[in-house]
Enzyme design. Structure first.
Site, PDB file in Angstrom:
ATOM      1  N   GLN A 178       0.828  -1.210   0.000  1.00 28.41           N
ATOM      2  CA  GLN A 178       0.000   0.000   0.000  1.00 28.41           C
ATOM      3  C   GLN A 178       0.859   1.255   0.000  1.00 28.41           C
ATOM      4  O   GLN A 178       0.506   2.264  -0.618  1.00 28.41           O
ATOM      5  CB  GLN A 178      -0.930   0.006   1.209  1.00 28.41           C
ATOM      6  CG  GLN A 178      -2.077  -0.961   1.092  1.00 28.41           C
ATOM      7  CD  GLN A 178      -2.899  -0.760  -0.171  1.00 28.41           C
ATOM      8  OE1 GLN A 178      -2.861  -1.584  -1.078  1.00 28.41           O
ATOM      9  NE2 GLN A 178      -3.620   0.328  -0.256  1.00 28.41           N
TER      10      GLN A 178
ATOM     11  N   HIS B 139       1.777   3.139  -3.334  1.00 28.57           N
ATOM     12  CA  HIS B 139       0.908   4.057  -4.075  1.00 28.57           C
ATOM     13  C   HIS B 139       1.469   5.475  -4.132  1.00 28.57           C
ATOM     14  O   HIS B 139       1.572   6.073  -5.188  1.00 28.57           O
ATOM     15  CB  HIS B 139      -0.486   4.073  -3.460  1.00 28.57           C
ATOM     16  CG  HIS B 139      -1.349   2.929  -3.905  1.00 28.57           C
ATOM     17  ND1 HIS B 139      -1.982   2.905  -5.113  1.00 28.57           N
ATOM     18  CD2 HIS B 139      -1.669   1.762  -3.282  1.00 28.57           C
ATOM     19  CE1 HIS B 139      -2.668   1.780  -5.235  1.00 28.57           C
ATOM     20  NE2 HIS B 139      -2.489   1.059  -4.141  1.00 28.57           N
TER      21      HIS B 139
ATOM     22  N   GLU C 158      -9.475   2.044   5.241  1.00 31.43           N
ATOM     23  CA  GLU C 158      -9.953   1.743   3.895  1.00 31.43           C
ATOM     24  C   GLU C 158      -9.855   0.235   3.640  1.00 31.43           C
ATOM     25  O   GLU C 158     -10.804  -0.397   3.172  1.00 31.43           O
ATOM     26  CB  GLU C 158      -9.108   2.516   2.880  1.00 31.43           C
ATOM     27  CG  GLU C 158      -9.478   2.255   1.439  1.00 31.43           C
ATOM     28  CD  GLU C 158      -8.490   2.890   0.467  1.00 31.43           C
ATOM     29  OE1 GLU C 158      -8.835   3.014  -0.714  1.00 31.43           O
ATOM     30  OE2 GLU C 158      -7.371   3.255   0.889  1.00 31.43           O
ATOM     31  N   HIS C 159      -8.686  -0.335   3.918  1.00 29.92           N
ATOM     32  CA  HIS C 159      -8.461  -1.778   3.801  1.00 29.92           C
ATOM     33  C   HIS C 159      -8.021  -2.293   5.165  1.00 29.92           C
ATOM     34  O   HIS C 159      -7.095  -1.743   5.765  1.00 29.92           O
ATOM     35  CB  HIS C 159      -7.349  -2.102   2.806  1.00 29.92           C
ATOM     36  CG  HIS C 159      -7.468  -1.426   1.475  1.00 29.92           C
ATOM     37  ND1 HIS C 159      -6.884  -0.198   1.207  1.00 29.92           N
ATOM     38  CD2 HIS C 159      -8.093  -1.811   0.341  1.00 29.92           C
ATOM     39  CE1 HIS C 159      -7.149   0.136  -0.052  1.00 29.92           C
ATOM     40  NE2 HIS C 159      -7.875  -0.810  -0.597  1.00 29.92           N
TER      41      HIS C 159
ATOM     42  N   ASP D 194      -7.435  -5.483  -4.838  1.00 29.92           N
ATOM     43  CA  ASP D 194      -7.151  -4.449  -5.832  1.00 29.92           C
ATOM     44  C   ASP D 194      -7.459  -4.913  -7.242  1.00 29.92           C
ATOM     45  O   ASP D 194      -7.733  -4.099  -8.125  1.00 29.92           O
ATOM     46  CB  ASP D 194      -5.675  -4.034  -5.752  1.00 29.92           C
ATOM     47  CG  ASP D 194      -5.374  -3.154  -4.557  1.00 29.92           C
ATOM     48  OD1 ASP D 194      -6.316  -2.546  -4.021  1.00 29.92           O
ATOM     49  OD2 ASP D 194      -4.199  -3.075  -4.160  1.00 29.92           O
TER      50      ASP D 194
ATOM     51  N   HIS E 219     -51.426  22.515   4.408  1.00 32.72           N
ATOM     52  CA  HIS E 219     -51.181  21.102   4.131  1.00 32.72           C
ATOM     53  C   HIS E 219     -52.461  20.296   4.400  1.00 32.72           C
ATOM     54  O   HIS E 219     -52.855  19.422   3.609  1.00 32.72           O
ATOM     55  CB  HIS E 219     -50.051  20.558   5.006  1.00 32.72           C
ATOM     56  CG  HIS E 219     -48.675  20.950   4.546  1.00 32.72           C
ATOM     57  ND1 HIS E 219     -48.277  22.250   4.426  1.00 32.72           N
ATOM     58  CD2 HIS E 219     -47.611  20.184   4.187  1.00 32.72           C
ATOM     59  CE1 HIS E 219     -47.010  22.283   4.017  1.00 32.72           C
ATOM     60  NE2 HIS E 219     -46.583  21.040   3.860  1.00 32.72           N
TER      61      HIS E 219
END
Length: 440
Positions: A268, A271, A337-338, A371, A430
């Site tokens: 990771q 990235h 996230e993961h 992924d 109404h």
């Protein structure tokens, strides 16, 4: 990586949120820079978008829309091994996302009184596929498959053009083009960055006079400028989320293999320099072994500088906890996230996780699988947003519309309640709208 020792500490939610590593970016700081870009594209369309692309990246394609012949050529020239791998990823993603489809439901509340929830796909969607440090045909798959499965009729992919002096001649990367064609998408725009988001939101006219129709929704990750543009444009279009730098958290005990743990943390961090890699463990011995293994694996890591910067950044750390219960509370507070679970009884532990974009169970379910070929979606919430938000799915592209169908008798049956509640809210008209239907 840095160490945070939470052993012997009261693990309240507030304490955890302040103690855990968190990097991210401050989108507010770039909004003033991005707003003029959005405004210019909203006013002048494709011409402004192409000007900004040339100014920022030194690339100006002849037109925004990639010619169909170029899409066909990219697919024809795609190496067979990459095509096969993409086809596997597509097939698995389609299988998983097909099971996410919603069906209309009708509730009968009384004779002649029904409410139906009808699921309607977004009509036109813009899918952003970033460039930068890597090429992301997998992001084409992850965006297109759920949109197509939801029934979205019109899809356009926007991806940054590559250098005109190189082999790509001012077009998006050919693997991106090939993946789009493989999925049956025939509209790809050679535009990236904040200007791409703005052009998707407002549309325009291409240099050849062709229409660049605006979209109703924009999905897909990007850098801080793309995120800022999505924030600015969300009054004009829907967006999936404001994506931040990618994250992995690994909850591990003494049974985890430090070779696997280190490899996954590095994967990771590859990235970008702001990627977050977090290990939460009950075992100081595993923490030490992972540090040693990180040093060893970094010697042969291709993107060593980038990975080292990410692992040594404030967003990455090893977190020591007293026991597995504390570890579960910690990763739920972090909301990665993961999230990988590498513990005894990993499946049971995974069932206790409430906050994660995606959960990867056991030693043979690494994030890298997700992924590409797990079938799950890799466009996931970051920066703790997994506490309240989901990743990209078929549901992202569907709108639930309530269809209310009452006949005269059914309305009359509840008319008194409607009038009472309208008067209680000091909105008597109404109630009048109902009462006048039954005047004699």
């Amino acid at each position: 990586m840095a160490r945070i020792d939470l052993r012997g500490t009261e693990l309240s939610a507030a304490r955890l949120r302040s103690a855990l590593p968190r990097g991210g970016v401050d989108v507010d700081t770039v909004v003033p820079k991005v707003r003029p870009i959005v405004d210019a594209v909203a006013e002048r369309g494709a011409e402004a978008a192409l000007e900004f692309g040339e100014s920022f990246d030194g690339v100006r394609p002849a037109q925004v829309r990639v010619p169909t012949a170029q899409l066909d050529s990219a697919l024809e020239e795609l190496p067979s091994d990459i095509r096969t791998a993409l086809e596997v990823a597509i097939d698995r993603a389609r299988a998983v996302h097909a099971d996410q489809c919603r069906t209309d439901s009708t509730t009968t509340l009384a004779p002649g009184a029904t409410v139906t929830e009808r699921w309607v796909p977004v009509e036109r969607v813009g899918l952003y596929v970033p460039g930068g440090n890597a090429v992301y045909p997998s992001s084409v798959v992850m965006n297109v498959v759920p949109a197509q499965t939801a029934g979205v009729e019109s899809l356009v992919i926007a991806s940054p053009p590559q250098a005109q002096s190189g082999p790509y001649q001012g077009l998006p990367h050919p693997t991106i083009l090939a993946a789009a064609r493989l999925l049956g998408v025939d509209e790809v725009w050679a535009v990236g960055g904040a200007q791409a988001v703005a052009l998707l939101a407002y549309g325009g006219v291409d240099t050849d006079g062709g229409e660049l129709a605006p979209v109703d929704m924009i999905t897909g990750p990007g850098n801080i400028y793309v995120t800022a543009a999505k924030r600015i444009c969300r009054s004009q279009v829907g967006i999936d989320a404001e994506a931040g730098p990618t994250e992995i958290a690994i909850l591990a005990d003494h049974t985890a293999d430090p070779v696997h743990v280190a490899a996954d943390l590095i994967s990771q961090a590859e990235h970008d320099e702001m990627a977050a890699s977090v290990l939460v463990t009950t075992s100081p011995e595993l923490a030490d072994a992972t540090d040693s293994e990180l040093a060893k694996q970094l010697e042969t890591t291709v993107h060593r500088e980038r990975v080292t910067a990410a692992l040594s950044g404030k967003q990455s750390a090893t977190v020591l906890v007293d026991d597995l219960d504390a570890g579960i509370r910690t990763v739920n507070a972090y909301a990665a996230e993961h999230l990988e679970i590498q513990t005894v009884d990993a499946r049971d532990v995974a069932r206790r996780i409430r906050s994660a974009g995606a959960i990867f169970v056991g030693a043979y379910s690494p994030v890298s699988l997700g992924d590409y070929c797990a079938g799950s979606n890799h466009v996931l919430p970051t920066a703790g947003c997994a506490r309240h938000s989901s990743g990209l799915s078929v549901q992202t592209f569907l709108r639930g519309v309530h269809v209310v169908d009452y006949d005269e008798a059914a309305l009359k049956d509840v008319s008194g309640y409607v009038i009472t509640l309208a008067n209680a809210e000091n909105l008597p008209s109404h109630g009048e709208a109902v009462r006048r239907r039954f005047e004699t």
